[in-house]
Design an enzyme around this catalytic site. Structure first.
Site, PDB file in Angstrom:
ATOM      1  N   GLY A 209      22.932  12.657 -11.553  1.00  0.00           N
ATOM      2  CA  GLY A 209      22.135  12.434 -10.345  1.00  0.00           C
ATOM      3  C   GLY A 209      20.802  13.140 -10.456  1.00  0.00           C
ATOM      4  N   ASN A 210      20.136  13.320  -9.339  1.00  0.00           N
ATOM      5  CA  ASN A 210      18.880  14.083  -9.343  1.00  0.00           C
ATOM      6  C   ASN A 210      18.750  14.824  -8.014  1.00  0.00           C
ATOM      7  OD1 ASN A 210      17.415  12.300  -7.421  1.00  0.00           O
ATOM      8  ND2 ASN A 210      17.737  10.800  -9.061  1.00  0.00           N
ATOM      9  N   PHE A 211      17.687  15.595  -7.883  1.00  0.00           N
ATOM     10  CA  PHE A 211      17.564  16.491  -6.729  1.00  0.00           C
ATOM     11  C   PHE A 211      16.987  15.830  -5.479  1.00  0.00           C
ATOM     12  CE2 PHE A 211      17.290  19.595 -10.320  1.00  0.00           C
ATOM     13  CZ  PHE A 211      18.488  20.248 -10.038  1.00  0.00           C
ATOM     14  N   ALA A 277      14.778   7.852  -5.534  1.00  0.00           N
ATOM     15  CA  ALA A 277      14.677   8.361  -6.905  1.00  0.00           C
ATOM     16  C   ALA A 277      15.851   7.755  -7.670  1.00  0.00           C
ATOM     17  CB  ALA A 277      14.748   9.877  -6.912  1.00  0.00           C
TER      18      ALA A 277
END
Ligand code: C5P
Length: 409
Positions: A209-211, A277
């Site tokens: 995943g990402n932030f 994102a």
């Protein structure tokens, strides 16, 4: 005729800037408003009621009774008639009287009877403006709900330079116009917004995943809905919540789910804002069982590209649809963003750099530059994500007449 049929009470007080109220009257009338002017005794020393009544097409009210026939001028009726009251120019004295209810003239009694929103545009010398008394009175008025149109900086009647010039009539008219149209500008416009991160499963308990927090996309959804748009918010996993009757939220997990939902919805939309994102890659295979740790050994994941939602929507975009993307860059920001706008056939790209403090993932603030297909560029200061959302909406929908290009299907 954006002010068509609006009833505006314009209060004029004793300031050199009173000549600007003649221009303001003309502008408001031109935009379709009916203007009733109420002038203080001191105001009449600066501009004649004859000029103002000729421009407004109504007798100017100053006294409690008409001197000729004794007709009572009802401030109570004016309070009910008005859709808005603006005091421009507002002197230190009038602001003080408004703040403390000193009802010794028709303008103040009208203010005290007012049922509609009230604006005031102060005009005075810089020392008077920054005096603690004036500032205290302005604070009281703000707390009372009066919207203060801040004076501009520049040369003053005293030939001193500083803050105190009444804001220009064009700007005041634009503020009032915005006040009346806000909440309806995007009426009947359907907007798709993607937000948050995507999670790409590795096995039943792990993901890539990402932030991304989803804050920017959620702020955009709230801003669009507040201005009357119907919003479809397709969001990856996010802890944020929102509730607005015009926002429909669809929760997805992976890029492929977001891709499918967005492609299906886009034909029925007037615009799409892609703030998600999206993970560029996903594991080629998802392990059915939790991958076990083997002491001392690493594992290799093979990643395969995810579909590019922005590019897919760009390829199917009609001439009456707007497509807005985001670019989060760490280096060579602008050329990268421009390349993405071109490649994905976006109309606008909102650039934020991870190099800017307070911008990007997780923060409540953002600092963006908006680049348009037509080569325009606007940079904004660090501000809350909701304020950033406002700027984005103003630029992409309101500016340049883009709104008229996208049909109301
Ligand atoms: O190429 P890059 O990921 O930097 O492009 C960013 C823009 O493209 C964003 O608007 C993002 O939401 C969108 N995007 C997308 N699908 C992807 C990757 C990015 O919609 N797979």
């Amino acid at each position: 005729m954006s002010l068509k049929g609006k009833h505006i009470v314009l209060g004029v007080t004793g300031s050199i800037a009173a000549y600007k109220s003649a221009l303001l009257t003309r502008l408001l009338i031109k935009k379709g408003a009916e203007v009733q002017i109420v002038i203080t005794p001191a105001g009449k020393e600066f501009i004649t009621p004859v000029t103002l009544s000729a421009l407004s097409g109504k007798p100017v009210i100053s006294e409690f009774f008409a001197s000729g026939d004794g007709t009572w001028h009802s401030h109570v009726d004016l309070g009910l008639w008005a859709d808005l009251m603006i005091v421009a120019p507002a002197t230190a004295s009038t602001l003080g009287k408004m703040a403390h209810g000193i009802a010794d003239n028709m303008l103040i009694t009208t203010y005290l009877s007012m049922k509609a929103p009230v604006f005031a545009a102060p005009a005075m010398d810089l020392d008077m403006f920054r005096h603690v008394t004036t500032q205290r009175n302005l604070e009281i008025l703000r707390k009372d709900g009066v919207q203060i149109i801040e004076p501009a900086e520049g040369e003053l009647a005293s030939h001193l330079e500083g803050k105190g010039r009444m804001e220009e009539p064009e700007k005041i008219a634009a503020i009032l116009e915005k006040f009346f149209t806000q909440g309806t500008e995007l009426d009947k416009i359907k907007i798709l917004i993607t937000a948050g991160p995507t999670y790409e499963r590795i096995d039943p308990v792990r993901f890539i995943g990402n932030f991304s927090s989803g804050k920017m996309g959620f702020a955009l959804a709230e801003e669009c809905a507040a201005r009357g748009a119907e919003v479809l918010l397709i969001t990856g996993p996010s802890s944020l919540s929102l509730s607005h009757p015009r926002i429909r939220r669809v929760n997805v997990e992976s890029a492929r789910e977001m891709h499918a939902a967005a492609l299906q919805a886009f034909p029925g939309m007037n615009a799409a804002i892609l703030s998600a994102a999206v993970a560029d890659y996903r594991p080629e295979t998802v392990a059915e069982h939790k991958i076990k740790r083997t002491e001392g050994e690493g594992i290799t994941l093979t990643l395969t590209p995810n579909p590019d939602i922005a590019a897919a929507l760009g390829a199917m975009k009609r001439a009456d649809q707007l497509l807005i993307g985001f670019a989060l860059e760490t280096d060579d920001e602008e050329p990268n963003a421009l390349r993405k706008m071109e490649k994905k056939k976006l109309d606008f790209i909102v650039l934020n750099s991870l190099r800017d403090k307070g911008a990007g993932f997780g923060h409540d603030t953002n600092k963006v530059t908006i680049l348009s297909r037509n080569g325009e560029k606007q940079s904004f200061e660090l501000q809350t994500k909701r304020e950033t959302a406002k700027e984005i909406i103003d630029t992409v929908f309101i500016g340049d007449g883009h709104l008229s290009r996208i049909s109301c299907s």
